[in-house]
Design an enzyme around this catalytic site. Structure first.
Site, mmCIF file in Angstrom:
data_model
loop_
_atom_site.group_PDB
_atom_site.id
_atom_site.type_symbol
_atom_site.label_atom_id
_atom_site.label_comp_id
_atom_site.label_asym_id
_atom_site.label_seq_id
_atom_site.Cartn_x
_atom_site.Cartn_y
_atom_site.Cartn_z
ATOM 1 N N LYS A 174 0.848 -1.199 0.000
ATOM 2 C CA LYS A 174 0.000 0.000 0.000
ATOM 3 C C LYS A 174 0.881 1.246 0.000
ATOM 4 O O LYS A 174 1.607 1.498 0.958
ATOM 5 C CB LYS A 174 -0.900 0.042 1.226
ATOM 6 N N GLY B 239 7.044 4.275 8.593
ATOM 7 C CA GLY B 239 6.146 5.386 8.881
ATOM 8 C C GLY B 239 6.374 5.883 10.293
ATOM 9 O O GLY B 239 7.455 5.711 10.852
ATOM 10 N N SER B 240 5.342 6.463 10.861
ATOM 11 C CA SER B 240 5.502 7.091 12.164
ATOM 12 C C SER B 240 5.590 6.042 13.275
ATOM 13 O O SER B 240 5.086 4.928 13.144
ATOM 14 C CB SER B 240 4.323 8.015 12.448
ATOM 15 N N THR B 241 6.237 6.440 14.363
ATOM 16 C CA THR B 241 6.335 5.540 15.516
ATOM 17 C C THR B 241 4.960 5.251 16.094
ATOM 18 O O THR B 241 4.681 4.124 16.508
ATOM 19 C CB THR B 241 7.281 6.155 16.571
ATOM 20 N N GLY C 221 3.425 2.673 13.977
ATOM 21 C CA GLY C 221 4.211 1.453 14.152
ATOM 22 C C GLY C 221 3.820 0.698 15.411
ATOM 23 O O GLY C 221 3.704 -0.526 15.421
ATOM 24 N N GLU D 63 10.213 0.363 10.447
ATOM 25 C CA GLU D 63 11.201 1.440 10.296
ATOM 26 C C GLU D 63 10.448 2.722 10.607
ATOM 27 O O GLU D 63 9.623 3.169 9.822
ATOM 28 C CB GLU D 63 11.764 1.416 8.877
ATOM 29 N N CYS E 230 12.964 10.389 7.983
ATOM 30 C CA CYS E 230 12.926 9.804 9.323
ATOM 31 C C CYS E 230 14.273 9.896 10.014
ATOM 32 O O CYS E 230 14.351 10.006 11.229
ATOM 33 C CB CYS E 230 12.468 8.353 9.257
ATOM 34 N N GLU F 44 9.413 14.431 16.757
ATOM 35 C CA GLU F 44 9.795 14.484 15.358
ATOM 36 C C GLU F 44 8.940 15.544 14.656
ATOM 37 O O GLU F 44 7.711 15.456 14.659
ATOM 38 C CB GLU F 44 9.570 13.113 14.728
#
Lengths: 288, 477
Positions: free
Chosen positions: B183, B235-237, B240, B257, B291, B388
């Site tokens: 995706k 993507g974002s933590t 995740g 990641e 990132c 971030e």
């Protein structure tokens, strides 16, 4: 003439290189496989978990920063000291696990050999897993494996010594530090092993051993922000999903472990070492 | 001193071969997805680029079934040497269509054409070329003889490097014998769907690669689909963690990641002009939508003022504007939502007492733009030192001793990257050992190569992409 009365040992926790009782004051009776009383073990609490994590974090810098050769010698020393106490461990394992002395002796021998096997890995794993990276540019790029950090280990419930050593040795061989929750019903070899660690020059805090219930203490380890990885081996199957979910809150590494305890006598491979290592890639330009 | 103006040097938009509509790619065919179509917008102009069909859960299901079939009947059994040739073909097709893809990527993402042209697209091709060679050499990868693929990989990628992240995901998965359902990000789906066409041109067997555009609900459908063996997410933590939570207790393998808050550490003996270039690259490359961006500058107190002066002077020369212009250094922020987030966090920095300096560059009247900004006097407790920002905003902190630099650099739950600037080799190696980060750039920054493993410590995720280490993510080990 009366028979000499033996001096019974008080089994306590192993925390930051010392042997304290649980701060909770709780204990629970440990019996042999026939139901006979062996000892009262400390019943570790959430606060003990937190103290153990603090100790493991404090010890991480020194242990991970020690030379691989030094770590290898310390772990080999563990094998040496364990070898010298074979009979004591054989008796304790026989009592806890309900096996014959011949069988328990073989278990102790295997445990000693396992320490030796992992001791030898400390100064080799980096050359097996690391690399010089042939990048497309004027850079020196290399990758080295580094220890993940503090590992929460829920030790196997059945195999009180060999299983414990099989899950603990790879953690400390990589340079990680450990908070171990021992087998609940068979905790005595874990505490006696702590005495070996304490006299084998393993720095205080590198291994911390809590006796108690994995399903009670595991969730605190899994949700503690200063724990980097979790080995759920000793948790019940139902509890493992909850542990993994809690671990996700701080992106902990969660070991994939078999549903049932494996045959610990089988020759290990490096997969457990791999799980506790992070690849670090370093770049530097080449130039005049 | 006379000022030399740049003449505009725009790349032609026509090269993107933009289509009015794009569709999901399932089982080797472009299909009408059952989801509500989305429109992809050029963030530099806010104009609609194209309509993109999206997948519904039923389409995800069809894609997973196609991927399973392809895995069991075609791709899994295929000798590695044959798989390799498909990957080599894809690498070549990416190179052949590089200019088209670069323009398309810049239109859809907003990044400067010089970056999509010189970095994103060639590195994506390199990833396929590199991993192609692994396909028939996996016995030598260090995972024992004949290591086995996991099966069907569900892959979810972000909008900051759409094609490159696709390559990081698909190349190793295919090389190791897995099939994929990928995706792309909601705001940047176009290059992934052109990649699908490249798969067709390469003759890749149907079902090996499936592309299902959509929003978070489709990502969630992939994560929860029982027919998927492995999830790979960049993507974002925050997301995740949700994914790790959702996968907990299942047999799915996972690699993540995630975000970062990298320290870029400058010592007083560093060549400051060179360091300034590295700092600028570290935080302003790709508008800071990186990132591993060097978003925390840690500078030794004795050179802080001098460095800040040089830095502001250099940042003032950065050209912000039309991403298609070959002279542009700073393009558009990818979306209005991201722009709002950057503004909010930057304002919080000011409110908490940081000193704000913003490049005096002009902003275009339309489009999502944010001028390069340097926040100095930042303290570790401020949000701009901890969170971030994912934008062109640099937080500057100072230190006195090497130990303090290490402590401050590591004072974050993240651990993706770090930068070090000093002329002293022994200090570089000492610091590199102590950075709790997966990638350390010394006297350089933002270097990527398919042969070099990339990934994070701690809450920056787990698993690596690239190199021999990266193959582990797609093999039973």
């Amino acid at each position: 003439m009366s028979d000499r009365v033996s001096v019974a040992k008080t089994y306590k926790l192993y925390l930051d290189g010392k042997f304290p009782r649980s701060e909770s004051g709780r204990t629970y009776p440990v019996t042999d496989s026939a139901g006979g009383f062996l000892a009262n073990a400390s019943h570790a609490s959430r606060k003990d978990v937190r103290d153990a994590v603090s100790a493991a974090r404090k010890a991480f810098g020194g242990w991970s920063g020690a030379t691989a050769y030094n770590r290898g010698q310390v772990l080999y020393r563990v094998a040496e000291v364990l070898e010298g106490r074979r009979e004591q461990f054989a008796a304790e394992v026989a009592a806890c696990e309900g096996v014959s002395t011949a069988e328990s002796s073989a278990i102790v021998d295997a445990a000693v050999d396992r320490w030796v096997w992992y001791a030898g890995w400390t100064d080799k794993i980096a050359s097996v897993l690391g690399a010089a990276n042939p990048v497309a540019g004027p850079y020196f790029s290399f990758t080295v494996p580094e220890p993940t950090g503090v590992v929460g280990v829920l030790a196997p419930q059945s195999s009180s010594l060999l299983g414990l050593v099989s899950v603990l040795a790879p953690v400390v061989a990589t340079g990680c530090t450990a908070v171990v929750v021992s087998s609940a019903e068979r905790p005595l070899p874990a505490i006696t092993l702590s005495e070996v660690l304490a006299t084998a020059d393993v720095p205080g805090g590198v291994v911390n051993v809590l006796t108690g219930r994995a399903d009670e203490l595991g969730p605190w380890l899994a949700s503690h922000a200063d724990v980097n990885a979790i080995d759920p081996t000793g948790a019940s199957r139902e509890a493992r999903v909850d542990l993994a979910q809690r671990a996700s809150n701080t992106v902990k590494r969660v070991l994939t472990v078999p549903a049932d305890e494996p045959d610990w006598t089988r020759r290990p491979d490096i997969s457990r070492l791999r799980r506790y290592l992070e690849a670090k890639t370093v770049w530097h330009p080449k130039g005049t | 001193m006379s000022v030399w103006e740049y003449a505009p040097a725009p790349e032609s938009r026509d090269l993107a071969n933009l289509q009015p509509a794009y569709r999901p790619f399932v089982d080797g065919e472009f299909v009408d997805g059952s989801g509500d179509p989305l429109t992809s917008v050029d963030p530099a102009t806010e104009e609609t680029l194209a309509e993109v069909g999206t997948a519904a859960e039923s389409d995800v299901d069809a894609a997973v079934r196609a991927a399973r079939r392809a895995f069991e009947q075609v791709w899994g059994p295929m000798p590695g040497a044959e798989r390799a040739k498909y990957l080599f073909r894809i690498a070549r097709l990416l190179q052949e269509r590089a200019r088209e893809l670069a323009v398309l990527e810049t239109l859809d993402n907003g990044k400067p054409i010089k970056e999509s042209r010189d970095s994103d697209v060639p590195t994506a091709a390199a990833h396929f070329f590199y991993h192609a060679g692994w396909a028939d050499k996996l016995d030598y990868a260090g995972y024992g003889p004949d290591p086995q693929p996991l099966g069907v990989a569900g892959q979810i990628i972000p909008w900051n490097f759409p094609l490159l992240m696709l390559a990081w995901k698909i190349a190793p998965a295919l090389a190791t014998g897995n099939t994929v359902v990928l995706k792309p990000a909601e705001t940047t789906p176009l290059s992934a769907l052109v990649f699908a066409e490249i798969c067709q041109q390469a003759g890749l067997p149907a079902g090996v690669v499936n592309i299902v555009p959509g929003a978070g609900d489709i990502g969630s459908a992939i994560v929860r689909h029982p027919g998927i063996d492995k999830i790979a997410f960049t993507g974002s933590t925050a997301v995740g963690k949700e994914i790790q939570h959702a996968v907990a207790g299942t047999s799915k393998q996972l690699t993540l990641e995630l975000g970062g808050k990298a320290a870029n550490v400058v010592f007083d003996d560093a060549p400051l002009d060179q360091a300034v270039e590295g700092i600028v690259n570290g935080i302003f490359f790709n508008q800071g939508h990186v990132c591993c961006a060097g978003s925390r500058l840690l500078v030794q107190e004795s050179v802080a003022e001098e460095l800040l002066g040089k830095l502001r002077a250099r940042v003032s020369t950065l050209r912000l504007g039309d991403p298609l212009d070959k002279n542009t250094d700073i393009g558009a922020i990818n979306s209005a939502e991201q722009l709002a987030k950057i503004r909010e966090l930057t304002a919080s920095g000011e409110a908490e007492g940081a000193e704000r300096w913003t490049s005096p560059c002009e902003l275009p009247e339309r489009g999502f733009f944010f001028a390069p900004t340097v926040l100095s006097g930042v303290e570790q407790a401020m949000r701009v030192a901890r969170e971030e920002i994912f934008g062109p905003v640099l937080s500057v902190l100072t230190f006195r001793t090497p130990d303090e630099a290490v402590t401050k650099a590591n004072n974050t739950p993240y651990g993706l990257s770090a930068g070090l600037w000093t002329e002293k080799g022994s200090r570089i190696l000492w610091l590199a050992d102590r950075m709790r980060a997966g990638v350390v750039w010394a006297n350089t920054f933002n270097r990527f190569d398919p042969a070099a493993p990339f990934g994070g410590y701690q809450e920056s995720g787990f698993g690596r992409e690239g190199g021999r280490t990266g193959l582990e993510a797609y093999l039973h080990v």
